[in-house]
Design an enzyme around this catalytic site. Structure first.
Site, PDB file in Angstrom:
ATOM      1  N   LYS A  77       0.857  -1.239  -0.104  1.00 49.38           N
ATOM      2  CA  LYS A  77       0.089   0.112   0.112  1.00 49.38           C
ATOM      3  C   LYS A  77       0.665   1.232  -0.082  1.00 49.38           C
ATOM      4  CE  LYS A  77      -4.398  -1.791   1.935  1.00 49.38           C
ATOM      5  NZ  LYS A  77      -5.342  -1.860   3.015  1.00 49.38           N
ATOM      6  N   HIS A 102      -1.945  -3.224  -4.754  1.00 46.66           N
ATOM      7  CA  HIS A 102      -1.027  -3.170  -3.803  1.00 46.66           C
ATOM      8  C   HIS A 102      -0.468  -4.638  -3.546  1.00 46.66           C
ATOM      9  CE1 HIS A 102      -4.590  -4.828  -1.300  1.00 46.66           C
ATOM     10  NE2 HIS A 102      -3.427  -5.239  -0.394  1.00 46.66           N
TER      11      HIS A 102
END
Length: 211
Positions: A77, A102
Site C-alpha cells: 500500500k 497493492h
C-alpha cells in the site's frame, strides 16, 4: 545443548521479528504519515496469525514465521495513492482497481531471492478467496497457500472490529456473523472454525495492542 540451541534460535527469531516489524512500520508510515493505527493493526495481525497457525496444527517454526511475516500483508500500500487509502466511504470501480495493485507492488518489493517464500505468499495471495473470486490470480481452495488463508481471516477480523477513516468499527458479534457468512465462499471454512475457538485470546491481544 539442545535446549541451549533452541534458545539461541528463538532469540534470533525475536531479533529478526523486531527488525522486520520496524521495517514494515517504517515503510507504511512513509506512506501513511506515521499512522499508528496501521502499525498496531500489523502487530495484532501477527499475533493472531501465530495463534491460528498453532491451533490449526502447524509446527512451531511455521507459527513463529506467521507472527513475523503476516504483518507484511499490506506493505504494497506504500505504492497506492493516499487519496485512495484515506478516502471516506466506498471506493469507485477505478479506485478499487488501483487499490488491488497493492498485492503486486508488495510482492515486487520483497522479490529478492533471500526473502522467505512464506512472506511472498502472504503478500501476494491474502486477498484470494476460497471460491476463486479473489485477486490477483483467482485461485481457490487449497490452491491458496495456508499462510495467506490464515492471514486473510485474522486481517478481516481486525479490520472489522476497529474503526478506520472509511468506516466505523463493528461489534465483535456483528463481525463474527459477517465472517460466518463468508466461510466457504471467501474464507477457508475449516480454518474459520478453528479461528472461532481463539476469540478469547484474540480479545486479550486487542487489549494489549490497543488503539
Amino acid at each position: 545443548r539442545e535446549i541451549h540451541l533452541t534458545s539461541l534460535v528463538d532469540e534470533k527469531t525475536r531479533s529478526i521479528e523486531r527488525l522486520t516489524m520496524a521495517m514494515v512500520n517504517s515503510l507504511e508510515n512513509a506512506s501513511l504519515f506515521r499512522d499508528e493505527l496501521t502499525g498496531r493493526h500489523n502487530r495484532r495481525v501477527g499475533g493472531y496469525a501465530e495463534l491460528l497457525a498453532r491451533l490449526y496444527g502447524c509446527d512451531h517454526h511455521f507459527a513463529q514465521l506467521m507472527r513475523l511475516y503476516a504483518p507484511l500483508h499490506d506493505i504494497g500500500k506504500i505504492g497506492i495513492s493516499q487519496d485512495i487509502l484515506w478516502k471516506p466511504g466506498r471506493l469507485d470501480e477505478q479506485e478499487y482497481a488501483a487499490m488491488k495493485q497493492h498485492v503486486a507492488i508488495g510482492h515486487q518489493m520483497i522479490a529478492d531471492d533471500e526473502i522467505d517464500p512464506i512472506a511472498k505468499r502472504i503478500v501476494l495471495y491474502h486477498h484470494e478467496k476460497w471460491n476463486g473470486t479473489g485477486y490477483p490470480r483467482e485461485i481457490k481452495g487449497e490452491e491458496i497457500p495456508i499462510a495467506a488463508r490464515i492471514t486473510s481471516i485474522v486481517d478481516i477480523y481486525d479490520a472489522l472490529v476497529h474503526e478506520r477513516v472509511y468506516k466505523k468499527a463493528m461489534s465483535e458479534k456483528d463481525a463474527i456473523a459477517l465472517m460466518a457468512s463468508m466461510a466457504g465462499s471467501h474464507l477457508d471454512p475449516a480454518l474459520f472454525e478453528v479461528f472461532l475457538g481463539l476469540l478469547p485470546v484474540m480479545r486479550r491481544i486487542r487489549t494489549e495492542v490497543h488503539e
